[in-house]
Design an enzyme around this catalytic site. Structure first.
Site, short mmCIF file in Angstrom:
data_model
loop_
_atom_site.label_atom_id
_atom_site.label_comp_id
_atom_site.label_asym_id
_atom_site.label_seq_id
_atom_site.Cartn_x
_atom_site.Cartn_y
_atom_site.Cartn_z
N ASP A 147 -5.62 12.89 1.83
CA ASP A 147 -5.26 12.25 2.93
C ASP A 147 -5.03 12.90 4.10
O ASP A 147 -4.01 14.33 3.64
CB ASP A 147 -5.17 10.56 3.19
CG ASP A 147 -3.85 10.84 2.55
OD1 ASP A 147 -2.59 11.92 3.35
OD2 ASP A 147 -3.39 10.39 2.07
N ASP B 178 15.69 -17.58 -15.87
CA ASP B 178 14.66 -18.55 -14.38
C ASP B 178 14.89 -17.20 -13.61
O ASP B 178 14.35 -17.26 -12.20
CB ASP B 178 15.75 -19.40 -13.54
CG ASP B 178 17.42 -18.39 -13.28
OD1 ASP B 178 17.64 -17.57 -14.11
OD2 ASP B 178 18.08 -20.02 -13.08
N GLY B 179 15.00 -15.91 -14.39
CA GLY B 179 14.80 -14.71 -13.64
C GLY B 179 15.44 -14.62 -12.46
O GLY B 179 15.48 -13.11 -12.58
N GLU B 180 16.87 -15.03 -12.43
CA GLU B 180 18.14 -14.43 -11.69
C GLU B 180 18.90 -13.37 -12.75
O GLU B 180 18.04 -13.17 -13.97
CB GLU B 180 19.16 -15.38 -11.75
CG GLU B 180 18.43 -16.08 -9.91
CD GLU B 180 19.69 -17.05 -10.11
OE1 GLU B 180 20.85 -17.22 -11.05
OE2 GLU B 180 19.21 -18.43 -9.42
N ARG C 72 6.34 2.06 2.41
CA ARG C 72 5.22 2.73 2.83
C ARG C 72 4.93 1.27 4.38
O ARG C 72 3.73 1.45 5.06
CB ARG C 72 4.20 2.49 2.15
CG ARG C 72 3.33 3.40 0.94
CD ARG C 72 2.56 3.03 0.56
NE ARG C 72 2.75 2.21 -0.67
CZ ARG C 72 2.25 2.20 -1.43
NH1 ARG C 72 0.56 2.22 -1.72
NH2 ARG C 72 2.14 1.17 -2.66
N GLN C 73 5.91 0.20 4.53
CA GLN C 73 6.27 -0.48 5.57
C GLN C 73 6.70 0.00 6.55
O GLN C 73 7.68 -0.44 6.65
CB GLN C 73 6.38 -1.93 4.40
CG GLN C 73 4.95 -2.73 3.59
CD GLN C 73 5.81 -3.69 3.33
OE1 GLN C 73 5.88 -5.14 3.76
NE2 GLN C 73 5.66 -4.21 2.12
N LYS D 284 -9.07 10.56 4.51
CA LYS D 284 -9.05 8.43 3.87
C LYS D 284 -9.48 7.49 4.39
O LYS D 284 -8.88 7.82 5.51
CB LYS D 284 -8.49 9.06 2.65
CG LYS D 284 -7.49 7.89 1.90
CD LYS D 284 -6.82 7.89 0.76
CE LYS D 284 -5.69 6.93 1.71
NZ LYS D 284 -4.36 6.96 0.68
N HIS E 196 8.09 8.28 1.99
CA HIS E 196 6.84 8.19 1.83
C HIS E 196 6.68 8.78 3.32
O HIS E 196 5.04 9.15 3.89
CB HIS E 196 6.00 6.46 2.34
CG HIS E 196 4.43 6.84 2.95
ND1 HIS E 196 4.15 7.44 2.29
CD2 HIS E 196 3.91 5.78 3.86
CE1 HIS E 196 2.16 6.82 2.73
NE2 HIS E 196 3.26 6.01 3.56
N ASP F 120 0.16 13.98 -3.15
CA ASP F 120 0.67 13.21 -3.02
C ASP F 120 2.15 12.89 -2.85
O ASP F 120 2.16 13.35 -4.18
CB ASP F 120 -0.24 12.08 -3.28
CG ASP F 120 -1.28 11.34 -2.13
OD1 ASP F 120 -0.15 10.99 -1.04
OD2 ASP F 120 -1.44 9.97 -2.33
#
Ligand code: R5P
Length: 291
Positions: free
Chosen positions: A168, A37-39, A95-96, A191, A129, A218
């Site tokens: 950038d 189930d992905g757990e 990046r957030q 960029k 980042h 980068d």
């Protein structure tokens, strides 16, 4: 002298072993079983002796699963040690780091809260980042630079009049540092990334790169969009070869293929993310920062 024990998450076993060797510390491996189930179920088979415990786990894809594994290991380990450090060589979600469009959540801040509540006392990461991302973690943290070790690799390559290029403006400082260490010059391209579609465009005018070997520097490559656009632009300006130096080569989907097709001769990255391009070892810089 501080006594360390190094525990690896499954995303960073090789790097964790190398760090343990450099610290001359015991190394504990964890096991991960993923259910249908992905757990996932994480098991630590050995209890660390009294020491500062360093849990090493990069949070590359599957990002959430690797993050949860790290949190699970830390929450168990903090029962045996009052000092648990998280070494997160590649920090996903960095990046957030701000609300680009209204309503967006600064998820790196959420990551910081989770790490803190799991029991992390300090975070060490490599070439995060942005400075803002580090600040938004709101936890004692240190950002380690891999630029020295990356430059050492490039010093060994025979390059023709190398010029360092940042794809950038945001990476200008990084490119300048790389160029200074390599004793050469640098430029930064303009960029633009569409915040809705993620599409990248190079807005720079003519740049003087004729007959020079270029090193695009980068912090990370994800889809390869930035590197592909920068390479296409630079090739049109009649440069010689284009090399890529980055700390974190995520290279999602067919990014490596697209980058090669655009004309890049070689991608060189560090082992914060295991993979073919990860030729530069960061275990020494991490161990030195811990000592
Ligand atoms: C952006 O500011 C970063 O420094 C990288 O240039 C970017 O995240 C790379 O992403 P992609 O490979 O998807 O263009």
């Amino acid at each position: 002298m501080v006594k360390f024990t190094v525990v690896s998450g499954n995303a960073s076993t090789d790097l964790a072993k190398r760090i343990a060797r450099r610290l001359k510390s015991p190394y504990i491996k964890t096991e991960k079983k993923v259910f249908p189930d992905g757990e996932s179920k994480i098991t630590i088979n050995q209890i660390p002796k009294k020491s500062v415990v360093v849990v090493v786990q990069s949070t590359y894809p599957p990002v959430d699963s690797n993050l949860l594994e790290l949190l699970s290991i830390v929450s168990k380990i903090q029962k045996f040690s009052s000092k648990v450090y998280a070494v997160i060589p590649y920090m996903g979600y960095a990046r957030q780091d701000r609300e680009f469009l209204g309503g967006e959540i600064v998820t790196i801040g959420v990551v910081g809260k989770l790490l803190k509540s799991a029991g992390v006392k300090k975070v060490l990461t490599v070439d995060i980042h942005s400075k803002l991302a580090l600040k938004e973690l709101k936890i004692s943290s240190e950002n380690i630079s891999a630029m020295n070790v990356l430059v050492k690799h490039f010093e060994k390559l025979k390059m023709k009049d190398p010029l360092v290029v940042s794809p950038d403006m945001g990476g200008q400082e990084r490119a300048e540092k790389f160029a200074n260490l390599l004793k050469t010059d640098f430029i930064a391209l303009k960029k633009h990334r569409d915040r809705k579609t993620g599409k990248v465009n190079i807005l720079s005018d003519k740049v003087d790169v004729k007959n020079r070997d270029l090193i695009l520097v980068d912090d990370m490559i994800s889809t390869g969009g930035s590197i592909v656009k920068a390479t296409q632009f630079l090739k049109k300006q009649k440069c010689k070869r284009v090399f890529v130096a980055c700390t974190h080569a995520l290279l999602v989907n067919d990014a490596a293929k697209k980058i090669k097709k655009a004309g890049v001769s070689q991608i060189v990255s560090t082992n914060t993310i295991p993979g073919e391009s990860g030729k530069v070892d960061v275990s020494r810089v991490i161990a030195d920062a811990l000592k």
